[in-house]
Structure formats: C-alpha cells, structure tokens
Design a protein around this motif. Structure first.
Motif, PDB file in Angstrom:
ATOM      1  N   TRP A 193      34.572  52.842  38.587  1.00  0.00           N
ATOM      2  CA  TRP A 193      35.490  53.496  39.508  1.00  0.00           C
ATOM      3  C   TRP A 193      35.435  52.855  40.891  1.00  0.00           C
ATOM      4  CZ3 TRP A 193      38.583  57.795  38.352  1.00  0.00           C
ATOM      5  CH2 TRP A 193      38.409  58.313  37.054  1.00  0.00           C
ATOM      6  N   GLY A 194      36.576  52.878  41.567  1.00  0.00           N
ATOM      7  CA  GLY A 194      36.614  52.472  42.957  1.00  0.00           C
ATOM      8  C   GLY A 194      36.322  53.647  43.870  1.00  0.00           C
ATOM      9  N   GLN A 195      36.352  53.381  45.178  1.00  0.00           N
ATOM     10  CA  GLN A 195      36.015  54.400  46.176  1.00  0.00           C
ATOM     11  C   GLN A 195      37.218  55.246  46.559  1.00  0.00           C
ATOM     12  OE1 GLN A 195      32.816  55.078  47.321  1.00  0.00           O
ATOM     13  NE2 GLN A 195      32.434  53.775  45.552  1.00  0.00           N
ATOM     14  N   ARG A 233      52.787  50.942  47.812  1.00  0.00           N
ATOM     15  CA  ARG A 233      52.226  50.200  46.690  1.00  0.00           C
ATOM     16  C   ARG A 233      50.718  50.105  46.870  1.00  0.00           C
ATOM     17  NH1 ARG A 233      53.207  44.003  44.614  1.00  0.00           N
ATOM     18  NH2 ARG A 233      51.880  43.545  46.427  1.00  0.00           N
ATOM     19  N   LEU A 234      50.018  50.642  45.903  1.00  0.00           N
ATOM     20  CA  LEU A 234      48.568  50.563  45.893  1.00  0.00           C
ATOM     21  C   LEU A 234      48.126  49.355  45.072  1.00  0.00           C
ATOM     22  CD1 LEU A 234      47.610  54.309  45.262  1.00  0.00           C
ATOM     23  CD2 LEU A 234      48.176  53.165  47.412  1.00  0.00           C
ATOM     24  N   SER A 235      46.989  48.811  45.446  1.00  0.00           N
ATOM     25  CA  SER A 235      46.404  47.704  44.706  1.00  0.00           C
ATOM     26  C   SER A 235      44.976  48.052  44.316  1.00  0.00           C
ATOM     27  CB  SER A 235      46.390  46.431  45.556  1.00  0.00           C
ATOM     28  OG  SER A 235      47.699  46.024  45.895  1.00  0.00           O
ATOM     29  N   CYS A 236      44.577  47.558  43.176  1.00  0.00           N
ATOM     30  CA  CYS A 236      43.211  47.710  42.676  1.00  0.00           C
ATOM     31  C   CYS A 236      42.746  46.311  42.289  1.00  0.00           C
ATOM     32  CB  CYS A 236      43.185  48.649  41.492  1.00  0.00           C
ATOM     33  SG  CYS A 236      41.578  48.782  40.670  1.00  0.00           S
ATOM     34  N   SER A 237      41.724  45.823  42.971  1.00  0.00           N
ATOM     35  CA  SER A 237      41.257  44.461  42.746  1.00  0.00           C
ATOM     36  C   SER A 237      39.776  44.443  42.410  1.00  0.00           C
ATOM     37  CB  SER A 237      41.496  43.620  44.004  1.00  0.00           C
ATOM     38  OG  SER A 237      42.864  43.562  44.318  1.00  0.00           O
ATOM     39  N   ALA A 238      39.381  43.374  41.760  1.00  0.00           N
ATOM     40  CA  ALA A 238      37.974  43.147  41.451  1.00  0.00           C
ATOM     41  C   ALA A 238      37.709  41.656  41.543  1.00  0.00           C
ATOM     42  CB  ALA A 238      37.622  43.669  40.064  1.00  0.00           C
ATOM     43  N   SER A 239      36.491  41.307  41.880  1.00  0.00           N
ATOM     44  CA  SER A 239      36.141  39.893  41.998  1.00  0.00           C
ATOM     45  C   SER A 239      35.733  39.299  40.657  1.00  0.00           C
ATOM     46  CB  SER A 239      35.016  39.714  43.019  1.00  0.00           C
ATOM     47  OG  SER A 239      33.876  40.459  42.625  1.00  0.00           O
ATOM     48  N   GLU A 240      35.331  40.174  39.731  1.00  0.00           N
ATOM     49  CA  GLU A 240      34.870  39.679  38.435  1.00  0.00           C
ATOM     50  C   GLU A 240      36.060  39.268  37.564  1.00  0.00           C
ATOM     51  OE1 GLU A 240      34.150  42.626  39.715  1.00  0.00           O
ATOM     52  OE2 GLU A 240      31.978  42.713  40.033  1.00  0.00           O
ATOM     53  N   ARG A 241      35.979  38.075  36.986  1.00  0.00           N
ATOM     54  CA  ARG A 241      37.068  37.597  36.140  1.00  0.00           C
ATOM     55  C   ARG A 241      37.265  38.466  34.917  1.00  0.00           C
ATOM     56  NH1 ARG A 241      41.148  35.960  37.576  1.00  0.00           N
ATOM     57  NH2 ARG A 241      41.592  35.295  35.437  1.00  0.00           N
ATOM     58  N   THR A 242      36.213  39.152  34.487  1.00  0.00           N
ATOM     59  CA  THR A 242      36.317  40.023  33.311  1.00  0.00           C
ATOM     60  C   THR A 242      37.279  41.177  33.539  1.00  0.00           C
ATOM     61  OG1 THR A 242      34.328  41.175  34.084  1.00  0.00           O
ATOM     62  CG2 THR A 242      34.042  39.487  32.384  1.00  0.00           C
ATOM     63  N   PHE A 243      37.604  41.444  34.815  1.00  0.00           N
ATOM     64  CA  PHE A 243      38.545  42.540  35.121  1.00  0.00           C
ATOM     65  C   PHE A 243      39.862  42.347  34.394  1.00  0.00           C
ATOM     66  CE2 PHE A 243      40.209  46.029  37.317  1.00  0.00           C
ATOM     67  CZ  PHE A 243      41.410  45.702  37.936  1.00  0.00           C
ATOM     68  N   SER A 244      40.255  41.116  34.197  1.00  0.00           N
ATOM     69  CA  SER A 244      41.533  40.854  33.528  1.00  0.00           C
ATOM     70  C   SER A 244      41.521  41.256  32.058  1.00  0.00           C
ATOM     71  CB  SER A 244      41.901  39.375  33.653  1.00  0.00           C
ATOM     72  OG  SER A 244      40.963  38.569  32.962  1.00  0.00           O
ATOM     73  N   THR A 245      40.357  41.550  31.517  1.00  0.00           N
ATOM     74  CA  THR A 245      40.246  41.985  30.119  1.00  0.00           C
ATOM     75  C   THR A 245      40.026  43.490  29.998  1.00  0.00           C
ATOM     76  OG1 THR A 245      37.848  41.705  29.967  1.00  0.00           O
ATOM     77  CG2 THR A 245      39.210  39.753  29.543  1.00  0.00           C
ATOM     78  N   TYR A 246      40.062  44.194  31.126  1.00  0.00           N
ATOM     79  CA  TYR A 246      39.805  45.637  31.152  1.00  0.00           C
ATOM     80  C   TYR A 246      41.110  46.424  31.210  1.00  0.00           C
ATOM     81  CZ  TYR A 246      34.768  45.222  32.082  1.00  0.00           C
ATOM     82  OH  TYR A 246      33.434  44.982  31.989  1.00  0.00           O
ATOM     83  N   ALA A 247      41.127  47.553  30.511  1.00  0.00           N
ATOM     84  CA  ALA A 247      42.177  48.542  30.743  1.00  0.00           C
ATOM     85  C   ALA A 247      41.908  49.215  32.093  1.00  0.00           C
ATOM     86  CB  ALA A 247      42.178  49.587  29.643  1.00  0.00           C
ATOM     87  N   VAL A 248      42.968  49.590  32.774  1.00  0.00           N
ATOM     88  CA  VAL A 248      42.834  50.178  34.115  1.00  0.00           C
ATOM     89  C   VAL A 248      43.670  51.443  34.224  1.00  0.00           C
ATOM     90  CG1 VAL A 248      43.273  49.813  36.576  1.00  0.00           C
ATOM     91  CG2 VAL A 248      42.373  47.944  35.175  1.00  0.00           C
ATOM     92  N   GLY A 249      43.112  52.424  34.864  1.00  0.00           N
ATOM     93  CA  GLY A 249      43.832  53.668  35.100  1.00  0.00           C
ATOM     94  C   GLY A 249      43.814  54.043  36.565  1.00  0.00           C
ATOM     95  N   TRP A 250      44.789  54.845  36.953  1.00  0.00           N
ATOM     96  CA  TRP A 250      44.812  55.447  38.290  1.00  0.00           C
ATOM     97  C   TRP A 250      44.675  56.953  38.137  1.00  0.00           C
ATOM     98  CZ3 TRP A 250      44.739  53.018  42.942  1.00  0.00           C
ATOM     99  CH2 TRP A 250      45.089  51.680  42.991  1.00  0.00           C
ATOM    100  N   PHE A 287      42.332  56.891  43.061  1.00  0.00           N
ATOM    101  CA  PHE A 287      41.235  56.076  42.566  1.00  0.00           C
ATOM    102  C   PHE A 287      41.727  55.196  41.417  1.00  0.00           C
ATOM    103  CE2 PHE A 287      37.831  58.447  44.646  1.00  0.00           C
ATOM    104  CZ  PHE A 287      38.405  59.698  44.827  1.00  0.00           C
ATOM    105  N   CYS A 288      41.248  53.971  41.372  1.00  0.00           N
ATOM    106  CA  CYS A 288      41.461  53.196  40.162  1.00  0.00           C
ATOM    107  C   CYS A 288      40.147  53.161  39.387  1.00  0.00           C
ATOM    108  CB  CYS A 288      41.975  51.788  40.450  1.00  0.00           C
ATOM    109  SG  CYS A 288      40.827  50.674  41.249  1.00  0.00           S
TER     110      CYS A 288
END
Length: 120
Positions: free
Chosen positions: A110-112, A19-36, A95-96
């Motif tokens: 993008w993440g690393q 199980r991979l996880s993609c996290s962000a500290s910014e609260r706005t992340f919850s309003t973003y579409a996310v892809g892998w 990558f997420c």
C-alpha cells in the motif's frame, strides 16, 4: 516487494477533474495488479477500482463507473486514476495498492495516500 507513491491529489470544485498517479521504483511493479481505494473522514476504506498487470481487465465500484478511469503505463511504472465529474462525496484520501496475483484484492502493498477534496 514494491514501494508505492501516490501523487496528484488536491482541491477541486464539483464537476472538475483530477488525475492521480501511483508509481513505484521497482520494475516488478509492471507485473502487479493495482487497485485504488479511498477513505473518507469517519468512514471505512472502500474499494474504488483496479486493473490487471497488463491493463486488459479493469473493475469499478458502481458509484464511480463512467466518471473514473484507471489505466497504466508499464514503461513508466505508473498507474493512473483519471477522475472526472467529481462530486463532494468523492472527497477522501486515495490509496493505491498492489499485488502480484490478485486483481480484486486483497493487496499486500500500500501507498501512503493522497488527499482529494471536492468543494461544492
């Protein structure tokens, strides 16, 4: 702007799960579409799956449909990629990516990446 961090990669035998996880500290992340996406050695980066900001829409590339599941917990500011029945051909850097508007990309942030290696 969001800063994405992937985790959960590793080495697993064929047929196993990660199980991979993609996290962000910014609260706005919850309003973003996310892809892998993933990139195998010597190959171009390919789309794997994506999820809308609310989680009500998900999309998968055919090669992972039925094996991978994308989900999100907006209270934890995290998107997950559950990968089951892994195959050696799933070996890649994963990558997420996130975008405030586009569920299917292209993505602005993008993440690393995190390495997933599936042994046969």
């Amino acid at each position: 702007q969001v800063h994405l961090v992937e985790s959960g990669g590793g080495l697993v035998q064929a047929g196993g799960s990660l199980r991979l996880s993609c996290s962000a500290s910014e609260r706005t992340f919850s309003t973003y579409a996310v892809g892998w996406y993933r990139q195998a050695p010597g190959k171009e980066r390919e789309y794997v799956t994506s999820i809308s900001w609310s989680g009500d829409r998900t999309y998968y590339v055919g090669s992972v449909r039925g094996r991978f599941t994308i989900s999100r917990d907006n209270a934890k500011n995290t998107v997950y990629l559950q990968m089951n029945s892994l195959k050696p051909e799933d070996t890649a850097v994963y990558f997420c990516a996130a975008d405030p508007h586009r569920v299917a990309g292209p993505y602005d942030f993008w993440g690393q990446g995190t390495q997933v290696t599936v042994s046969s």
